[in-house]
Design a protein around this motif. Structure first.
Motif, PDB file in Angstrom:
ATOM      1  N   VAL A 160       1.012  -1.084   0.126  1.00 37.07           N
ATOM      2  CA  VAL A 160      -0.289  -0.379   0.153  1.00 37.07           C
ATOM      3  C   VAL A 160       1.082   1.248   0.290  1.00 37.07           C
ATOM      4  O   VAL A 160       2.253   1.254   0.119  1.00 37.07           O
ATOM      5  CB  VAL A 160      -1.118   0.064   1.002  1.00 37.07           C
ATOM      6  CG1 VAL A 160      -2.011  -1.237   0.840  1.00 37.07           C
ATOM      7  CG2 VAL A 160      -0.365   0.828   2.341  1.00 37.07           C
ATOM      8  N   ALA A 161       0.693   2.372  -0.506  1.00 37.57           N
ATOM      9  CA  ALA A 161       0.533   3.544  -0.715  1.00 37.57           C
ATOM     10  C   ALA A 161       1.344   3.965   1.195  1.00 37.57           C
ATOM     11  O   ALA A 161       0.628   3.552   1.971  1.00 37.57           O
ATOM     12  CB  ALA A 161       0.380   4.317  -1.079  1.00 37.57           C
ATOM     13  N   SER A 162       3.027   4.559   0.981  1.00 37.01           N
ATOM     14  CA  SER A 162       3.086   5.011   1.819  1.00 37.01           C
ATOM     15  C   SER A 162       2.801   5.871   3.516  1.00 37.01           C
ATOM     16  O   SER A 162       2.248   5.371   4.623  1.00 37.01           O
ATOM     17  CB  SER A 162       4.401   5.391   2.402  1.00 37.01           C
ATOM     18  OG  SER A 162       4.759   6.759   1.649  1.00 37.01           O
ATOM     19  N   PHE A 163       1.891   6.699   2.716  1.00 38.31           N
ATOM     20  CA  PHE A 163       0.939   7.798   3.688  1.00 38.31           C
ATOM     21  C   PHE A 163      -0.741   7.042   4.110  1.00 38.31           C
ATOM     22  O   PHE A 163      -1.242   6.930   4.765  1.00 38.31           O
ATOM     23  CB  PHE A 163       0.461   8.780   2.650  1.00 38.31           C
ATOM     24  CG  PHE A 163      -0.432   8.568   2.064  1.00 38.31           C
ATOM     25  CD1 PHE A 163      -1.208   8.058   2.061  1.00 38.31           C
ATOM     26  CD2 PHE A 163       0.315   8.410   0.205  1.00 38.31           C
ATOM     27  CE1 PHE A 163      -2.892   7.928   0.925  1.00 38.31           C
ATOM     28  CE2 PHE A 163      -0.733   8.124  -0.469  1.00 38.31           C
ATOM     29  CZ  PHE A 163      -1.771   8.367  -0.687  1.00 38.31           C
ATOM     30  N   LYS A 164      -0.664   5.312   3.359  1.00 36.70           N
ATOM     31  CA  LYS A 164      -1.661   4.565   4.598  1.00 36.70           C
ATOM     32  C   LYS A 164      -0.876   3.589   5.288  1.00 36.70           C
ATOM     33  O   LYS A 164      -2.141   3.196   5.853  1.00 36.70           O
ATOM     34  CB  LYS A 164      -2.439   3.827   3.152  1.00 36.70           C
ATOM     35  CG  LYS A 164      -2.921   5.089   1.666  1.00 36.70           C
ATOM     36  CD  LYS A 164      -3.675   3.893   1.052  1.00 36.70           C
ATOM     37  CE  LYS A 164      -4.558   4.714  -0.066  1.00 36.70           C
ATOM     38  NZ  LYS A 164      -4.830   4.397  -0.897  1.00 36.70           N
TER      39      LYS A 164
END
Length: 103
Positions: A66-70
């Motif tokens: 998943v995207a790092s900000f998630k």
């Protein structure tokens, strides 16, 4: 909806991903204020009976998927989540618990 570094993060999306391994029975994600990113996701996970998992293992499961900000900045493994009489997770209680645990 959380706003992490200008990106919208729907909690249900992160919760669904967190519950993909069989060790996690229930997951709930709340946003906590952050000086740099506005808000960051924090996860509370309830494990399936007889399973064990660490915060590090949960975050590693998220990396490269998943995207790092998630990715939750903190993961708390709990015996049970606070629920309403109708069976919904009390996210306000979880936000308070996260603030208390993180100081």
């Amino acid at each position: 909806m959380h706003k992490t570094g200008g990106e919208n993060v729907p909690p249900w999306e992160v919760e669904a991903f967190l519950m993909s391994p069989p060790a996690i029975d229930v997951a709930a994600v709340v946003g906590l204020p952050d000086a740099r990113l506005s808000e960051v996701p924090v996860a509370f996970v309830q494990l399936a009976p007889g399973r064990a998992l660490t915060e590090h293992e949960v975050t590693e499961h998220c990396r490269a998927r998943v995207a790092s900000f998630k990715i939750p900045r903190h993961v708390f493994v709990v015996d049970e989540l606070p629920m309403t009489a109708s069976g919904k997770v009390q996210k306000a209680c979880l936000r308070d618990a996260a603030r208390e645990r993180l100081g």
